[in-house]
Design an enzyme around this catalytic site. Sequence first.
Site, PDB file in Angstrom:
ATOM      1  N   ALA A 253       0.817  -1.204   0.000  1.00 29.77           N
ATOM      2  CA  ALA A 253       0.000   0.000   0.000  1.00 29.77           C
ATOM      3  C   ALA A 253       0.855   1.259   0.000  1.00 29.77           C
ATOM      4  O   ALA A 253       0.337   2.362  -0.161  1.00 29.77           O
ATOM      5  CB  ALA A 253      -0.913   0.000   1.231  1.00 29.77           C
ATOM      6  N   ASP A 254       2.159   1.081   0.156  1.00 37.50           N
ATOM      7  CA  ASP A 254       3.042   2.228   0.362  1.00 37.50           C
ATOM      8  C   ASP A 254       3.210   3.047  -0.915  1.00 37.50           C
ATOM      9  O   ASP A 254       3.669   2.545  -1.938  1.00 37.50           O
ATOM     10  CB  ASP A 254       4.398   1.724   0.835  1.00 37.50           C
ATOM     11  N   ILE A 255       2.884   4.313  -0.814  1.00 37.84           N
ATOM     12  CA  ILE A 255       2.906   5.175  -1.999  1.00 37.84           C
ATOM     13  C   ILE A 255       4.334   5.350  -2.520  1.00 37.84           C
ATOM     14  O   ILE A 255       4.559   5.373  -3.732  1.00 37.84           O
ATOM     15  CB  ILE A 255       2.254   6.544  -1.662  1.00 37.84           C
ATOM     16  N   LEU A 257       6.851   3.230  -2.204  1.00 35.87           N
ATOM     17  CA  LEU A 257       7.297   1.983  -2.828  1.00 35.87           C
ATOM     18  C   LEU A 257       6.695   1.845  -4.224  1.00 35.87           C
ATOM     19  O   LEU A 257       7.372   1.447  -5.170  1.00 35.87           O
ATOM     20  CB  LEU A 257       6.906   0.791  -1.954  1.00 35.87           C
TER      21      LEU A 257
END
Length: 305
Positions: A253-255, A257
Site C-alpha cells: 500500500a506504500d505510496i 514503494l
Amino acid sequence: MFTSVIDVIPPYSFERLLKRLETHPDDQLRVEPVSRTLKRAFRIDGRPQVVTLRFVGGVEQPRIEVQTEASPTPAGQSELLNTIRHMFSADVDLAPLYTWMGEDEKLRPLADRFRGLRFLLDADLFQAMVRTIIGQQVNLAFAAALTRRLLHLCGESVMDRDGHRYYVFPKAEAIAALQVEQLRALQYSQRKAEYIIDFARAVVDEKIKLDRLQQMPDEDVINELTKLRGVGRWTVECLLMFGMGRPDLLPAADIGLRNGIQLVYGLPKRPDEQETRRIGESWRPWRSYVSLYVWEAVGAAKRKE
DNA sequence: GGCCAGGCTAGCA
DNA sequence: TGCTAGCATGGC
C-alpha cells in the site's frame, strides 16, 4: 567512559546511510559526516546517555566504534551493544541478496549503486509502532516534525559535552498519560492522536505484549495487531521491517514503494496495490530489502543524485 | 493554489 | 467483499 568495537558483516556504507537520512530524517540522532560520527541518546541503566558511534574500516571492513560519556553497568553495556547491532543491522549478511539481485536485470543496478545500504532500525518495537502511525499518510518531512514535537513534549533528554541536547523516545507510560488535546496542539490529527495514545495505553495495560511478537511469524503479527484501531496492514508491515528487521515484508500500500516500482521498472503509470504485490512476488525471500533499495531509488531521484 | 504525501476508518451498496 | 469520503498539514 566505556568504549567497544562492533564488527559489521561487510559491506556497510556509512555514506549511503547519510544519503538516506537526508530524505528520511531521524531527529533523534546527529551526524558529523567529516569525522564519520553519529551521536544519539540511548537509555542505559534506566537513564538517557549520549553515545558516540564512529564508522571506520570503509565499506568492505566495516566496524563501529562505540563510546559512552559515562560508565554503564556490565548489563547496561551488553544491552547497549545489542541494541546498536540490531539498529544498524550489523549481523545481516547481504552477500546472498546481492548474488540474487545480480541475476535480475532491473534490480542489478540498484545493488551496484546502493551497495552497502542497510536498514536503520528503530531501537525498540514501541517506538517503531508509534513512529509508523505518525508516518501514516503524511510526507516524511512532516512525520519527522511530528515525531520531534512528541519528543520535546514528553521525551527525556540529555546534553552532550558540546551543549547539544538529545532526546530518547518517550516510554509507553509517558505517552499513555497524554491527553488527545496535547497532541492536537502539536498539529496531530484527531485520529492520529487517538491511535497513538490508545496504543500506548494498551501497551501499559499489557493488552499488547510487544515482547511476545518477536517469536511470532509475520502473518500472525499482522493478524493480531490489525485488530487495533488505527493499525492497518501497512503499519504492521512497517513494524516488522523497521522494528524487527524481518527480511521478507512487502508494504504494497506504500505510496513511495509504488512510485519506486514505477521508476525502477519503467512503468507508464504507478502500479496499484494488487499489481505491486504481483511484482513483489518475484522478490521473495528478500522483499524487505528489495523494498529498501527501491525506496532509495526514489530518494536518490529526489536528491537529483 | 492545487495536488500529493512511506494510510486508516466508517459508512454504504 | 468492494468502494469512497474525510481526515490535517507541509512541501512543491
